[in-house]
Design a protein around this motif. Structure first.
Motif, PDB file in Angstrom:
ATOM      1  N   LYS A   1      63.401  40.624 133.031  1.00  0.00           N
ATOM      2  CA  LYS A   1      63.242  39.836 132.283  1.00  0.00           C
ATOM      3  C   LYS A   1      64.318  40.169 131.034  1.00  0.00           C
ATOM      4  N   LEU A   2      65.800  39.370 131.450  1.00  0.00           N
ATOM      5  CA  LEU A   2      66.831  39.420 130.802  1.00  0.00           C
ATOM      6  C   LEU A   2      66.476  38.183 129.440  1.00  0.00           C
ATOM      7  N   ALA A   3      66.480  38.233 128.425  1.00  0.00           N
ATOM      8  CA  ALA A   3      66.807  37.198 127.242  1.00  0.00           C
ATOM      9  C   ALA A   3      68.195  36.653 126.687  1.00  0.00           C
ATOM     10  N   ILE A   4      68.564  35.805 126.861  1.00  0.00           N
ATOM     11  CA  ILE A   4      70.128  35.517 126.442  1.00  0.00           C
ATOM     12  C   ILE A   4      70.243  34.896 125.153  1.00  0.00           C
ATOM     13  N   TYR A   5      71.007  35.231 124.721  1.00  0.00           N
ATOM     14  CA  TYR A   5      71.140  33.780 122.646  1.00  0.00           C
ATOM     15  C   TYR A   5      72.552  33.689 123.327  1.00  0.00           C
ATOM     16  N   SER A   6      73.093  32.686 122.988  1.00  0.00           N
ATOM     17  CA  SER A   6      74.511  32.084 123.292  1.00  0.00           C
ATOM     18  C   SER A   6      74.477  30.664 123.530  1.00  0.00           C
TER      19      SER A   6
ATOM     20  N   GLU B   1      64.498  43.077 115.442  1.00  0.00           N
ATOM     21  CA  GLU B   1      63.485  43.804 115.876  1.00  0.00           C
ATOM     22  C   GLU B   1      62.359  44.021 116.545  1.00  0.00           C
ATOM     23  N   ASN B   2      63.063  42.838 117.931  1.00  0.00           N
ATOM     24  CA  ASN B   2      61.452  41.817 118.944  1.00  0.00           C
ATOM     25  C   ASN B   2      62.958  42.719 120.172  1.00  0.00           C
ATOM     26  N   SER B   3      63.757  43.505 120.061  1.00  0.00           N
ATOM     27  CA  SER B   3      64.026  44.161 121.565  1.00  0.00           C
ATOM     28  C   SER B   3      64.100  44.892 122.593  1.00  0.00           C
ATOM     29  N   ASN B   4      63.657  45.663 123.492  1.00  0.00           N
ATOM     30  CA  ASN B   4      63.604  46.825 123.150  1.00  0.00           C
ATOM     31  C   ASN B   4      64.575  47.667 124.063  1.00  0.00           C
ATOM     32  N   PHE B   5      65.646  46.694 124.044  1.00  0.00           N
ATOM     33  CA  PHE B   5      67.144  47.211 124.796  1.00  0.00           C
ATOM     34  C   PHE B   5      68.213  46.050 125.082  1.00  0.00           C
ATOM     35  N   LEU B   6      68.580  45.940 123.178  1.00  0.00           N
ATOM     36  CA  LEU B   6      70.205  45.174 122.646  1.00  0.00           C
ATOM     37  C   LEU B   6      71.281  44.944 123.037  1.00  0.00           C
TER      38      LEU B   6
ATOM     39  N   ASP C   1      59.320  38.178 125.781  1.00  0.00           N
ATOM     40  CA  ASP C   1      59.135  39.667 126.312  1.00  0.00           C
ATOM     41  C   ASP C   1      60.019  39.558 126.980  1.00  0.00           C
ATOM     42  N   ALA C   2      61.023  40.037 126.793  1.00  0.00           N
ATOM     43  CA  ALA C   2      61.931  40.344 127.505  1.00  0.00           C
ATOM     44  C   ALA C   2      61.840  41.846 127.504  1.00  0.00           C
ATOM     45  N   ASP C   3      62.640  42.039 129.676  1.00  0.00           N
ATOM     46  CA  ASP C   3      62.815  44.020 129.188  1.00  0.00           C
ATOM     47  C   ASP C   3      64.177  44.167 128.513  1.00  0.00           C
ATOM     48  N   ALA C   4      65.031  43.257 128.147  1.00  0.00           N
ATOM     49  CA  ALA C   4      66.407  43.609 127.923  1.00  0.00           C
ATOM     50  C   ALA C   4      66.646  41.842 127.188  1.00  0.00           C
ATOM     51  N   HIS C   5      67.660  42.243 126.080  1.00  0.00           N
ATOM     52  CA  HIS C   5      67.806  40.989 124.886  1.00  0.00           C
ATOM     53  C   HIS C   5      69.676  41.206 124.878  1.00  0.00           C
ATOM     54  N   ILE C   6      70.107  39.943 125.663  1.00  0.00           N
ATOM     55  CA  ILE C   6      71.867  40.442 125.388  1.00  0.00           C
ATOM     56  C   ILE C   6      72.248  38.866 123.952  1.00  0.00           C
ATOM     57  N   VAL C   7      73.144  39.643 122.850  1.00  0.00           N
ATOM     58  CA  VAL C   7      73.715  39.012 122.064  1.00  0.00           C
ATOM     59  C   VAL C   7      74.783  37.956 122.099  1.00  0.00           C
TER      60      VAL C   7
END
Length: 290
Positions: A3-8, A126-131, A103-109
């Motif tokens: 899972k990828l989390a994206i903030y944008s 503070e809460n990402s595994n790979f940012l 609970d994403a494996d990676a985050h993109i900001v």
């Protein structure tokens, strides 16, 4: 399923190119999200848009939209493209994005214009595994005519694993020559520092810079190419745990998108085209030690 989390922010773009004007849905949110779906990732998208935004396109791509509805209209840009240069005007700003956990494996900001506060950014870090961070929207300001320009900005980049900058963005975060900017970002603790300069792409890892020149013959619409690159890099890093392969995949997806000659989201490439390019690029990577 990864899972990828994206903030944008999602955006509504008016793209003017070669005497034609196109109304497009865009924003890093849309480009990164749909690219990640192409790699079979689940996508949690933290964004805001108004009732004027055609969200069915994201829903059809099975993107999980987290608290996206705003009473304000969607962020809007007017983009004029001449060759590989583009000028931006901001026509509307939606409300900022709120933080909620995932609970994403990676985050993109990848903000496009001030939608991520320093407080929200801190919580993500503070809460990402790979940012992966694309800092453009942190640096953008507007003048009295709503023209967008970049301004020197102090960014706290602790706990960031990867960053992508172009030379102008680098000058507004750290300054110096291309190598000096990459080293300065690495000193802030960023393991993978990527510099994209038109068709030249490079990555600094430890004390070595790896570089590629994208062979695209003719540049058409460059909107979203950076987002396609970032999303591909993050997804490939999570799947393959190999930064060089991720770099070649990211370059391969940018190349495939440019070669499509399509405008807007239509240029997001298929996984097969990306893989073909990546295998080809893998044998062409140059490197030098710093």
């Amino acid at each position: 399923m990864k899972k990828l989390a994206i903030y944008s922010h999602c955006a509504l773009d008016t793209i003017s190119i070669g005497g034609h004007s196109y109304e497009q849905i865009g924003g890093a949110a849309s480009y990164c999200g749909i690219m990640a779906r192409e790699f079979k990732f689940d996508v949690d998208l933290f964004t805001k848009y108004g009732s004027d935004f055609p969200k069915q396109y994201l829903l059809e791509n099975k993107i999980n939209l987290i608290n996206p509805d705003s009473s304000k209209n969607t962020t809007k840009f007017s983009i004029s493209i001449t060759g590989s240069d583009r000028t931006l005007k901001i026509a509307n700003e939606c409300e900022p994005i709120e933080y909620s956990d995932t609970d994403a494996d990676a985050h993109i900001v990848s903000p496009i214009f001030h939608e991520i506060s320093q407080d929200v950014f801190k919580k993500i870090k503070e809460n990402s595994n790979f940012l992966f961070v694309d800092p453009q929207g942190f640096l953008r300001q507007k003048d009295s005519e709503n023209n967008v320009f970049l301004k020197k900005t102090d960014l706290d980049l602790t706990n960031v694993n990867a960053i992508k900058i172009n030379p102008e963005e680098g000058q507004n975060i750290v300054g110096g020559s291309h190598d000096e900017m990459m080293l300065a970002l690495q000193k802030k603790g960023i393991e993978h520092v990527i510099l994209t300069n038109k068709t030249d792409v490079s990555i600094l890892k430890k004390n070595r810079i790896y570089s590629l020149k994208l062979p695209n013959k003719q540049v058409h619409d460059t909107t979203g190419i950076g987002d396609i690159f970032c999303s591909t890099f993050a997804c490939t890093m999570i799947k393959e745990k190999d930064f060089l392969w991720a770099f070649c995949f990211a370059a391969g997806s940018a190349q495939a998108a440019l070669e499509s000659n399509n405008v807007g989201l239509q240029k997001i490439p298929k996984k097969g085209a990306v893989e073909n390019n990546a295998s080809y690029f893998y044998n062409l990577v140059d490197f030098r030690d710093l």
